[in-house]
Write a protein that holds these residues in place. Structure first.
Motif, PDB file in Angstrom:
ATOM      1  N   PRO A   9     -11.865  -1.989  25.696  1.00 46.76           N
ATOM      2  CA  PRO A   9     -12.213  -0.607  26.079  1.00 46.76           C
ATOM      3  C   PRO A   9     -13.684  -0.281  25.852  1.00 46.76           C
ATOM      4  O   PRO A   9     -14.227   0.618  26.500  1.00 46.76           O
ATOM      5  CB  PRO A   9     -11.313   0.249  25.168  1.00 46.76           C
ATOM      6  N   LEU A  10     -14.346  -1.000  24.966  1.00 50.42           N
ATOM      7  CA  LEU A  10     -15.757  -0.739  24.692  1.00 50.42           C
ATOM      8  C   LEU A  10     -16.646  -1.085  25.876  1.00 50.42           C
ATOM      9  O   LEU A  10     -17.801  -0.633  25.937  1.00 50.42           O
ATOM     10  CB  LEU A  10     -16.214  -1.520  23.460  1.00 50.42           C
ATOM     11  N   LEU A  54     -12.360  -5.452  20.102  1.00 51.26           N
ATOM     12  CA  LEU A  54     -13.073  -6.221  21.119  1.00 51.26           C
ATOM     13  C   LEU A  54     -12.119  -7.012  22.015  1.00 51.26           C
ATOM     14  O   LEU A  54     -12.559  -7.542  23.051  1.00 51.26           O
ATOM     15  CB  LEU A  54     -14.050  -7.191  20.444  1.00 51.26           C
ATOM     16  N   ASN A  55     -10.855  -7.092  21.592  1.00 55.21           N
ATOM     17  CA  ASN A  55      -9.843  -7.858  22.324  1.00 55.21           C
ATOM     18  C   ASN A  55     -10.268  -9.325  22.439  1.00 55.21           C
ATOM     19  O   ASN A  55     -10.253  -9.924  23.521  1.00 55.21           O
ATOM     20  CB  ASN A  55      -9.608  -7.261  23.711  1.00 55.21           C
ATOM     21  N   VAL A  56     -10.621  -9.907  21.283  1.00 53.97           N
ATOM     22  CA  VAL A  56     -11.038 -11.309  21.213  1.00 53.97           C
ATOM     23  C   VAL A  56     -10.186 -12.015  20.164  1.00 53.97           C
ATOM     24  O   VAL A  56      -9.350 -11.404  19.486  1.00 53.97           O
ATOM     25  CB  VAL A  56     -12.536 -11.432  20.866  1.00 53.97           C
ATOM     26  N   LYS A  57     -10.424 -13.330  20.003  1.00 50.50           N
ATOM     27  CA  LYS A  57      -9.694 -14.115  19.011  1.00 50.50           C
ATOM     28  C   LYS A  57     -10.017 -13.612  17.604  1.00 50.50           C
ATOM     29  O   LYS A  57     -11.100 -13.094  17.337  1.00 50.50           O
ATOM     30  CB  LYS A  57     -10.064 -15.594  19.133  1.00 50.50           C
ATOM     31  N   GLN A  58      -9.055 -13.788  16.684  1.00 45.23           N
ATOM     32  CA  GLN A  58      -9.242 -13.341  15.313  1.00 45.23           C
ATOM     33  C   GLN A  58     -10.276 -14.201  14.588  1.00 45.23           C
ATOM     34  O   GLN A  58     -10.702 -15.250  15.074  1.00 45.23           O
ATOM     35  CB  GLN A  58      -7.907 -13.375  14.555  1.00 45.23           C
ATOM     36  N   GLY A  69       0.188  -1.925  19.490  1.00 39.50           N
ATOM     37  CA  GLY A  69       0.450  -3.159  20.217  1.00 39.50           C
ATOM     38  C   GLY A  69      -0.541  -3.438  21.325  1.00 39.50           C
ATOM     39  O   GLY A  69      -0.789  -4.599  21.650  1.00 39.50           O
ATOM     40  N   ASN A  70      -1.131  -2.403  21.905  1.00 39.69           N
ATOM     41  CA  ASN A  70      -2.047  -2.573  23.030  1.00 39.69           C
ATOM     42  C   ASN A  70      -3.317  -1.783  22.754  1.00 39.69           C
ATOM     43  O   ASN A  70      -3.286  -0.572  22.538  1.00 39.69           O
ATOM     44  CB  ASN A  70      -1.387  -2.083  24.329  1.00 39.69           C
ATOM     45  N   VAL A  71      -4.460  -2.466  22.756  1.00 35.17           N
ATOM     46  CA  VAL A  71      -5.718  -1.814  22.402  1.00 35.17           C
ATOM     47  C   VAL A  71      -6.122  -0.786  23.443  1.00 35.17           C
ATOM     48  O   VAL A  71      -6.681   0.277  23.102  1.00 35.17           O
ATOM     49  CB  VAL A  71      -6.828  -2.869  22.201  1.00 35.17           C
TER      50      VAL A  71
END
Length: 644
Positions: A367-368, A313-317, A267-269
């Motif tokens: 996180p990257l 990357l925690n970006v849009k799909q 659920g959380n990167v």
């Protein structure tokens, strides 16, 4: 230029040598004892009966006859008292010169007699051979169970049969495997997670490999992907995998570092990926100490499919308006889907990503960003998902099941299937799957799409597909062929880019604008990543997908899948750490073609090299040649080359 170097082969452990070799070592130790005895008898003594013997010639010849081999045993039976038990004389002797030949000639009969010391020596040697046989048998069973992923119930049944036949083996496979202690399993959102540790997983591997890594820098690739465990439930793994890219002896080596288990993806990167990032940063800053070598880690690529990349990357799909991870092209909504029609939009940069200049693209921190990498260049496109399972699959579906204006006729499909069937008998063994007819399209794997794209498709489609569609497909095939070959991927990179741009622009004309989705648009960015990372196979997901299937097959019970996966990984790790690099047999070297990097792994002493010898490359026709050094001996030189 060739250099003749002194070669030092890796010594085997005592429990790994054959019985014949053990007997040879024992005979050599006996010869050493004879030499020591003779030397001690030749030394001057106060006794009048002792005769001084100074035959230096015979002494030197006997000493040269002995070989300087050392017995090393870490896990096997102790051999530290071996040289003491061979010495059958407990007290100093005064022997005349006429008794010396008799002692030497009768040494074998003395050592095999009922002398108390010789009996003790025979018992020790017998125990050593018994323990070695047991150790070899246990190692073979352990390797067999791991290689074929045999269940514990099956192994226990086999061990019971072996015990009934008088063989000394453990009664339970857990004893044989030395079942490890389960690491701490943490609960995170949507499931549980276990972190294996980078250093814990790399140390046994680096200890077992006898290779020299340039500058002691381990170049690694990173991958995350979902792995469904069963068709009857939503249970799935989400492992974090790494591969070492600059060990050519193990090009497809993949190592798990962390595994998440749940019914959905994490659920959380940050909660999922931060333990790995923290561990990786520690290894990058401090290195990994292996014996006398300090290895540094360098992240080369992060290869994932589109959903996993967006999650990391925690970006849009990929189906969002700002879904392209390589450029800032804004999508257009056409027929219930987002398409990307432009091919010349500005590219994203590491600075723009870290500063979050495109607010419509980012969802939060990744996180990257904590890693010392260029995020845009390192998180690359994967041609396995993009080209094989993406564009090539879409084209075949359009030709077989699409609209009438692009769909193949039934007669054309039969002819294509016939051509594919004829190619099966000519498909070399390097291809893991034989080509299948288009009727099995829904069951195609990524390797089959790759085979059709690069090899069988141009032959099978010629004359059956419409000419404009065939020429359009050949643009795609030619471009990927140029980018996948290491000799052409850089030289003809611009030409491949022109082919792909022309292919993407004509795709909307031939099949419709609504089909120019993320996968088709991303083709124009592949040449850029090839310039950074080399041929397409250098940063593809094929090696990671192969390991995921291996991981899935190791799970025999759905009750505790995470614990079972951990046990199987640790058991395999123990086998790797206890098994040194295997020597290449001569028949394997001569009976079949093989890469030169698999031959000639030796430790060389650069101080003992000869002068440079020039050999014309046109005269080299074999992988080795022989230099005669005397009438009875020659030196075989293996011709190993390193890929540029």
């Amino acid at each position: 230029m060739l250099k003749i170097c002194s070669v030092k082969k890796k010594r085997k452990e005592l429990y790994q040598i054959t019985d014949r070799h053990l007997r040879r070592l024992i005979q050599e130790e006996q010869e050493k004892c004879i030499v020591n005895l003779e030397t001690s008898l030749k030394q001057p003594s106060t006794s009048d009966q002792l005769v001084s013997i100074t035959s230096e010639t015979s002494n030197s010849s006997l000493q040269n006859k002995n070989t300087s081999k050392t017995l090393i045993c870490n896990d096997g039976p102790s051999f530290s008292t071996y040289s003491d038990t061979i010495n059958i004389f407990d007290e100093p002797l005064c022997v005349t010169d006429n008794l010396l030949p008799e002692i030497i000639n009768n040494f074998d009969s003395i050592i095999n007699s009922n002398h108390p010391c010789s009996t003790k020596s025979s018992e020790i040697i017998s125990n050593v051979e018994t323990e070695m046989h047991k150790s070899n048998l246990c190692d073979k069973i352990r390797s067999w169970a791991i290689q074929f992923k045999v269940s514990h119930n099956c192994c226990n049944s086999m061990l019971k049969i072996l015990n009934s036949e008088g063989l000394s083996v453990p009664k339970d496979i857990r004893t044989l495997m030395s079942a490890p202690k389960i690491e701490e399993i943490t609960t995170i959102s949507n499931g549980t997670y276990i972190h294996l540790g980078i250093e814990n997983m790399l140390l046994p591997l680096l200890n077992s490999l006898s290779v020299i890594i340039p500058n002691n820098i381990l170049k690694i690739g990173i991958n995350i992907d979902g792995l469904p465990l069963a068709k009857s439930s939503k249970s799935q793994f989400y492992p974090i995998l790494i591969s070492i890219l600059n060990i050519k002896q193990r090009p497809n080596l993949v190592i798990p570092i962390g595994i998440f288990h749940g019914n959905t993806k994490p659920g959380n990167v940050e909660e999922f990926f931060n333990p790995f990032v923290t561990d990786l940063l520690m290894c990058i800053n401090n290195g990994i100490q292996v014996n006398d070598n300090l290895y540094r880690l360098e992240v080369i690529h992060v290869a994932c499919d589109a959903p996993a990349k967006a999650f990391l990357l925690n970006v849009k799909q990929f189906n969002a308006y700002s879904g392209c991870t390589s450029c800032i092209e804004e999508g257009t909504y056409v027929k219930n889907r987002v398409v990307f029609l432009g091919t010349d939009s500005p590219l994203r940069t590491d600075e723009s990503f870290r500063c979050k200049l495109d607010e419509e693209y980012h969802k939060g921190d990744s996180p990257l960003e904590l890693l010392p990498i260029n995020i845009i260049d390192t998180v690359c496109l994967d041609y396995m998902h993009n080209c094989c399972q993406g564009v090539m699959k879409r084209l075949l579906e359009l030709w077989v099941k699409g609209k009438k204006d692009v769909r193949l006729s039934d007669q054309s499909i039969k002819e294509i299937n016939s051509s594919i069937q004829n190619l099966r008998s000519y498909t070399p063994s390097e291809f893991c799957r034989l080509p299948r007819p288009l009727n099995d399209l829904e069951f195609y794997k990524a390797t089959e799409f790759r085979l059709f794209l690069l090899y069988s498709g141009p032959i099978a489609l010629k004359g059956k597909l419409k000419k404009k569609n065939y020429l359009h497909f050949m643009l795609f095939s030619f471009a990927i062929r140029l980018l996948i070959c290491k000799e052409t991927c850089i030289v003809y990179n611009e030409q491949a880019l022109k082919f792909l741009k022309l292919f993407v622009n004509n795709f909307s004309i031939l099949y419709g604008e609504h089909l120019v989705t993320y996968n088709v648009h991303s083709l124009i960015h592949l040449p850029r990543y090839v310039l950074i990372h080399g041929p397409l196979d250098n940063f593809s997901c094929f090696r990671y997908e192969n390991y995921l299937q291996e991981l899935k097959k190791s799970i025999k019970c759905a009750k505790y899948p995470l614990q079972e996966a951990f046990n199987r990984i640790k058991e395999k790790q123990q086998v790797i750490s206890n098994t040194p690099y295997q020597d290449l047999e001569f028949k394997e070297f001569t009976n079949k073609p093989m890469s030169s990097v698999n031959v000639g792994m030796y430790l060389l002493n650069p101080n003992n090299t000869s002068d440079d010898i020039k050999v014309d490359i046109c005269e080299v026709k074999r992988k080795c040649f022989v230099i005669k050094v005397s009438e009875s001996s020659s030196v075989a030189i293996l011709l190993c080359h390193e890929d540029e």
